[in-house]
Design a protein around this motif. Structure first.
Motif, PDB file in Angstrom:
ATOM      1  N   ALA A  15       0.832  -1.215   0.000  1.00  0.00           N
ATOM      2  CA  ALA A  15       0.000   0.000   0.000  1.00  0.00           C
ATOM      3  C   ALA A  15       0.862   1.260   0.000  1.00  0.00           C
ATOM      4  CB  ALA A  15      -0.938  -0.006   1.215  1.00  0.00           C
ATOM      5  N   GLN A  16       1.886   1.298   0.855  1.00  0.00           N
ATOM      6  CA  GLN A  16       2.739   2.495   0.905  1.00  0.00           C
ATOM      7  C   GLN A  16       3.468   2.694  -0.430  1.00  0.00           C
ATOM      8  OE1 GLN A  16       1.926   4.702   3.037  1.00  0.00           O
ATOM      9  NE2 GLN A  16       3.594   4.929   4.530  1.00  0.00           N
ATOM     10  N   VAL A  66       3.878   5.758  -5.712  1.00  0.00           N
ATOM     11  CA  VAL A  66       3.708   5.847  -7.172  1.00  0.00           C
ATOM     12  C   VAL A  66       2.553   6.795  -7.494  1.00  0.00           C
ATOM     13  CG1 VAL A  66       3.060   4.539  -9.241  1.00  0.00           C
ATOM     14  CG2 VAL A  66       4.677   3.553  -7.566  1.00  0.00           C
ATOM     15  N   LYS A  67       1.453   6.629  -6.745  1.00  0.00           N
ATOM     16  CA  LYS A  67       0.271   7.464  -6.972  1.00  0.00           C
ATOM     17  C   LYS A  67       0.588   8.948  -6.737  1.00  0.00           C
ATOM     18  CE  LYS A  67      -3.526   5.686  -7.469  1.00  0.00           C
ATOM     19  NZ  LYS A  67      -4.171   5.276  -8.747  1.00  0.00           N
ATOM     20  N   MET A  68       1.356   9.239  -5.699  1.00  0.00           N
ATOM     21  CA  MET A  68       1.735  10.633  -5.426  1.00  0.00           C
ATOM     22  C   MET A  68       2.506  11.233  -6.606  1.00  0.00           C
ATOM     23  SD  MET A  68       2.949  10.487  -1.435  1.00  0.00           S
ATOM     24  CE  MET A  68       1.781  10.407  -0.060  1.00  0.00           C
ATOM     25  N   GLN A  69       3.443  10.450  -7.127  1.00  0.00           N
ATOM     26  CA  GLN A  69       4.222  10.923  -8.282  1.00  0.00           C
ATOM     27  C   GLN A  69       3.292  11.178  -9.468  1.00  0.00           C
ATOM     28  OE1 GLN A  69       7.419  11.577  -8.067  1.00  0.00           O
ATOM     29  NE2 GLN A  69       8.421  10.124  -6.660  1.00  0.00           N
ATOM     30  N   GLU A  70       2.381  10.232  -9.700  1.00  0.00           N
ATOM     31  CA  GLU A  70       1.438  10.403 -10.814  1.00  0.00           C
ATOM     32  C   GLU A  70       0.600  11.661 -10.652  1.00  0.00           C
ATOM     33  OE1 GLU A  70       0.648   5.574 -11.442  1.00  0.00           O
ATOM     34  OE2 GLU A  70      -0.985   6.891 -10.822  1.00  0.00           O
ATOM     35  N   LYS A  71       0.345  12.029  -9.374  1.00  0.00           N
ATOM     36  CA  LYS A  71      -0.500  13.201  -9.101  1.00  0.00           C
ATOM     37  C   LYS A  71       0.306  14.495  -9.095  1.00  0.00           C
ATOM     38  CE  LYS A  71      -4.228  10.709  -8.263  1.00  0.00           C
ATOM     39  NZ  LYS A  71      -5.370  10.739  -9.198  1.00  0.00           N
ATOM     40  N   ALA A 114       7.375  12.254  -4.018  1.00  0.00           N
ATOM     41  CA  ALA A 114       7.157  11.262  -2.956  1.00  0.00           C
ATOM     42  C   ALA A 114       8.476  10.919  -2.291  1.00  0.00           C
ATOM     43  CB  ALA A 114       6.519  10.011  -3.535  1.00  0.00           C
ATOM     44  N   GLU A 115       8.430  10.792  -0.981  1.00  0.00           N
ATOM     45  CA  GLU A 115       9.668  10.536  -0.228  1.00  0.00           C
ATOM     46  C   GLU A 115       9.333   9.792   1.060  1.00  0.00           C
ATOM     47  OE1 GLU A 115      13.104  13.291   1.920  1.00  0.00           O
ATOM     48  OE2 GLU A 115      11.032  13.974   1.743  1.00  0.00           O
ATOM     49  N   PHE A 116       9.989   8.704   1.298  1.00  0.00           N
ATOM     50  CA  PHE A 116       9.850   7.986   2.566  1.00  0.00           C
ATOM     51  C   PHE A 116      10.855   8.515   3.583  1.00  0.00           C
ATOM     52  CE2 PHE A 116       8.024   4.664  -0.198  1.00  0.00           C
ATOM     53  CZ  PHE A 116       6.909   4.314   0.549  1.00  0.00           C
ATOM     54  N   CYS A 153       3.039   5.979   8.938  1.00  0.00           N
ATOM     55  CA  CYS A 153       3.245   4.524   8.892  1.00  0.00           C
ATOM     56  C   CYS A 153       2.371   3.772   9.888  1.00  0.00           C
ATOM     57  CB  CYS A 153       4.710   4.188   9.126  1.00  0.00           C
ATOM     58  SG  CYS A 153       5.382   4.723  10.704  1.00  0.00           S
ATOM     59  N   GLU A 154       2.064   4.403  11.036  1.00  0.00           N
ATOM     60  CA  GLU A 154       1.425   3.614  12.087  1.00  0.00           C
ATOM     61  C   GLU A 154       0.720   4.517  13.088  1.00  0.00           C
ATOM     62  OE1 GLU A 154       0.647   1.225  15.501  1.00  0.00           O
ATOM     63  OE2 GLU A 154       1.878   3.037  15.517  1.00  0.00           O
ATOM     64  N   GLU A 155      -0.482   4.119  13.466  1.00  0.00           N
ATOM     65  CA  GLU A 155      -1.210   4.833  14.510  1.00  0.00           C
ATOM     66  C   GLU A 155      -1.904   3.871  15.459  1.00  0.00           C
ATOM     67  OE1 GLU A 155      -5.187   7.089  15.680  1.00  0.00           O
ATOM     68  OE2 GLU A 155      -4.847   5.132  14.784  1.00  0.00           O
ATOM     69  N   GLU A 156      -2.371   2.733  14.964  1.00  0.00           N
ATOM     70  CA  GLU A 156      -3.314   1.901  15.707  1.00  0.00           C
ATOM     71  C   GLU A 156      -2.713   1.092  16.850  1.00  0.00           C
ATOM     72  OE1 GLU A 156      -6.423   2.139  15.360  1.00  0.00           O
ATOM     73  OE2 GLU A 156      -6.905   2.699  13.300  1.00  0.00           O
ATOM     74  N   GLY A 157      -1.420   0.803  16.777  1.00  0.00           N
ATOM     75  CA  GLY A 157      -0.851  -0.115  17.781  1.00  0.00           C
ATOM     76  C   GLY A 157      -1.389  -1.532  17.623  1.00  0.00           C
ATOM     77  N   SER A 158      -1.751  -1.899  16.406  1.00  0.00           N
ATOM     78  CA  SER A 158      -2.388  -3.206  16.181  1.00  0.00           C
ATOM     79  C   SER A 158      -1.383  -4.352  16.084  1.00  0.00           C
ATOM     80  CB  SER A 158      -3.193  -3.199  14.880  1.00  0.00           C
ATOM     81  OG  SER A 158      -4.178  -2.213  14.934  1.00  0.00           O
ATOM     82  N   ARG A 159      -0.156  -4.041  15.633  1.00  0.00           N
ATOM     83  CA  ARG A 159       0.811  -5.137  15.489  1.00  0.00           C
ATOM     84  C   ARG A 159       1.741  -5.202  16.702  1.00  0.00           C
ATOM     85  NH1 ARG A 159       5.080  -6.646  10.582  1.00  0.00           N
ATOM     86  NH2 ARG A 159       6.016  -8.421  11.696  1.00  0.00           N
TER      87      ARG A 159
END
Lengths: 438, 438
Positions: free
Chosen positions: B60-61, B66-71, B75-77, B151-157
């Motif tokens: 997904a990330q 890729v989608k950000m670049q297309e738009k 894009a930068e991690f 990257c993360e908010e839920e604390g699910s993993r």
């Protein structure tokens, strides 16, 4: 045979005139044999885990058969795995009759998981030693005496309890249980066959006629200890109803859902559990009602529970009191469910009628306690026992000894050796009366 | 920089005079892009399961980059795996200043297990499309705009929440989390490295300065829907305390223990849960208190519970209200424990202070809603969000859109396309104001 007929055969009016002495009864090594038996299925928690037809159970029953033979009894299994030790009546006795059915004592050999060493085992061991003692002291009885190590009572392995007594009395048959599975998916019948029992074995069928059943057992409660009595004489075994109650509301986010909009199943269930206690206290003794389990769904700290399922166990010695109490609780649950906008559902999954023990035998036990100068207390049994299965089939009675702090189904289960021996003396006198009395 | 200084930079007094038109904004395919994103981690229950650094998360990330670049965004991690899409300010703009920190919008890409497709994802998708739209309509902004897919908010993993926003603001660092393990025993740092991030990667460190943070999010509650509003303007994110409360009595046989002698931990806990609800209702909104989990021990229907442990979650926008409520509950618990002869223990395992959102941005959102003729409601957020992590570091605000029936963290999570687009229009206007305003 009607109830009064049964009573007559167990109430010898001249009983008090026939007081026997019990020489050397205190030398019987009951405690040592209990400790020995607890070695079969001894678990890492210091308790006993001996489940129907498992390795420890097989070893224990086989060892008991050998022990019975050593003690001068004839040992015999039936197809269910019940083990009978017989002290045969003297065929020459003038009082003996071919029509006299044997007087049977005993209890069950199986345990709960991580149980104690007294539950069931005490009645089996005491029965074997009582018959050995009587044979040594008085020779062959006028009426056949038997001790039974019942194969199963707890329902700990398969979802079925009292298999031993039910198969003997004909209250259950193999077809009722054969397809049941244990937690590991093993079929009941396969476990039975693996242990060497079942219709394919060479043993006799389990069903048989019995003249009377007498069960010596630990109380598994605190009543005798708290009230300072040595012997409990069971007047009746309580009836019980068990329900599972389901409360349904709406699962919601714990942060984003205002209190006033919630349909909180756990909050509703909590009010209901409080009501159970209130109604049971109002009803007074001997009514008891217990919620021991509750499972909220989803069961997460930050989610309002959308559902909660709780257990309900109601017991009393009178059926109408159980019905009345359940009716009151259901009314309270309905009101609470409406207040909380919850849906209520319930399922009754157990209903056992109260069973009164035989009045004649009760009176005999009371007289023995007076004679032996033992402080006794006539009381209900709040727990279920094999005696409730036998009583509809033959005159039946139970004798309790105190349980330390009432702890049972636990490695800490304990009864003092003195109390064990007091119960043993009552059993010996009772078996003497029925086996040797005129 | 003090609060009033921040406020000034986000309150353009001549704002209402600069009403822009938003040509073709209704043509933005927000719903389609949300549906596309929900394909990453689509689970068998019709929901989304996309946990930090797992396969679906990585896919997904990367797809979003890729989608950000297309738009038309850069894009930068960063090393944590946060993904920024940048719409760079026009260097020639007279208003641009090298000292102006970027205005950032966005939310988180991770989900709970079997979550919905709107939580977090809506804010990310809306942010990308808002920047694309603004670039297409108005060209380069005077101030740099960014969208972040945290990257993360839920604390699910891993047992750690807000890793994305905490690592950006410097509220947490790798040493705080590296040894944490997921349910499968995987170390946090190993999962991070496996996903291609961490200090060994070629990405920049996560910590950075941000000029303001604006988060568009679904409400995850029923307030907007019930009150009939389209837009929620978050005044504050509630503080919360979470406890686990342990009630200890004595496990006893449900049949053999008279009611009056019981020390029933579950009955006591039930009274306490009822008290939690009563006290929370008395305190009034916005206080919420929830018991979502209870575990009785041994948790068997025919045993009086010797112990019960339950969760307690208390939330309010004022710290003193939380403290006062807990004090009242603890007093009630103590009284109930004494009545039932139970022991009481508790552990506080979470304490988060309430966080007020930036007053200047709130006012701007209110003005936009008036201008757009959107019915808005200023409200607390009862759920935690990344915005509470950003607010101490930079001016922050949140915009809510209605959640159908308040359902969230569930495959049934739903917001109508109309409501999604209303929130989008507010975001576009707000970003225009801060990015293109004088």
């Amino acid at each position: 045979m009607n109830e009064s007929g049964r009573y007559a055969s167990f109430n010898t009016n001249d009983f008090l005139a026939k007081v026997i002495s019990l020489p050397d009864v205190e030398k019987v090594e009951l405690q040592a044999m209990l400790d020995w038996l607890a070695g079969y299925g001894a678990d890492e928690q210091g308790g006993v885990t001996r489940l129907l037809y498992d390795r420890a159970w097989c070893d224990a029953q086989q060892a008991l058969a050998v022990k019975m033979q050593e003690k001068g009894l004839t040992a015999e299994f039936d197809q269910s795995g019940n083990l009978f030790g017989t002290l045969q009546a003297d065929p020459d006795s003038s009082a003996a009759s071919a029509h006299d059915l044997p007087i049977v004592t005993g209890s069950h050999i199986d345990s709960v998981v991580h149980g104690g060493k007294y539950d069931g085992a005490y009645g089996v061991v005491a029965g074997i030693l009582a018959l050995e003692y009587l044979k040594q002291q008085f020779g062959a009885p006028r009426r056949t005496l038997q001790v039974v190590s019942l194969c199963e009572e707890e329902g700990s392995r398969f979802p079925f309890a009292y298999w031993g007594s039910r198969s003997i009395t004909g209250a259950a048959h193999l077809q009722d249980v054969r397809e049941l599975q244990d937690a590991g998916g093993v079929r009941f019948e396969d476990a039975m066959t693996q242990a060497g029992f079942g219709p394919g074995s060479h043993y006799r069928a389990a069903e048989r006629k019995i003249g009377a059943f007498i069960e010596l057992h630990i109380e598994q409660g605190q009543v005798l200890e708290r009230l300072g009595h040595s012997i409990g004489i069971v007047s009746a075994i309580v009836g019980q109803k068990r329900f599972s109650v389901t409360v349904s509301g709406e699962a919601n986010h714990a942060g984003t859902t205002p209190m006033i909009w919630r349909r909180d199943a756990l909050a509703g269930a909590a009010d209901m559990i409080s009501a159970v206690r209130r109604i049971a206290l109002q009803a007074g003794q001997p009514l008891v009602a217990t919620v021991g389990q509750i499972i909220p769904d989803p069961g997460v700290g930050n989610v309002v529970a959308g559902r909660a399922v709780f257990s309900l166990d109601i017991r009393h010695i009178q059926q109408e009191s159980i019905e009345q109490c359940w009716k009151q609780m259901l009314e309270a649950f309905t009101t609470i469910a409406e207040e909380h906008q919850l849906e209520l559902d319930w399922e009754e999954h157990l209903s056992v009628a109260p069973i009164a023990m035989n009045a004649g035998i009760i009176q005999d036990i009371q007289e023995i306690c007076i004679q032996e100068q033992l402080s006794s207390h006539t009381m209900a049994s709040g727990a279920g026992h094999d005696s409730q299965i036998f009583q509809p089939a033959c005159p039946t009675a139970m004798v309790f000894v105190p349980s330390s702090s009432g702890i049972s189904h636990n490695p800490l289960e304990f009864t003092t050796e003195e109390d064990l021996m007091r119960g043993f003396r009552v059993l010996v006198r009772l078996l003497y009366k029925y086996g040797y009395g005129s």
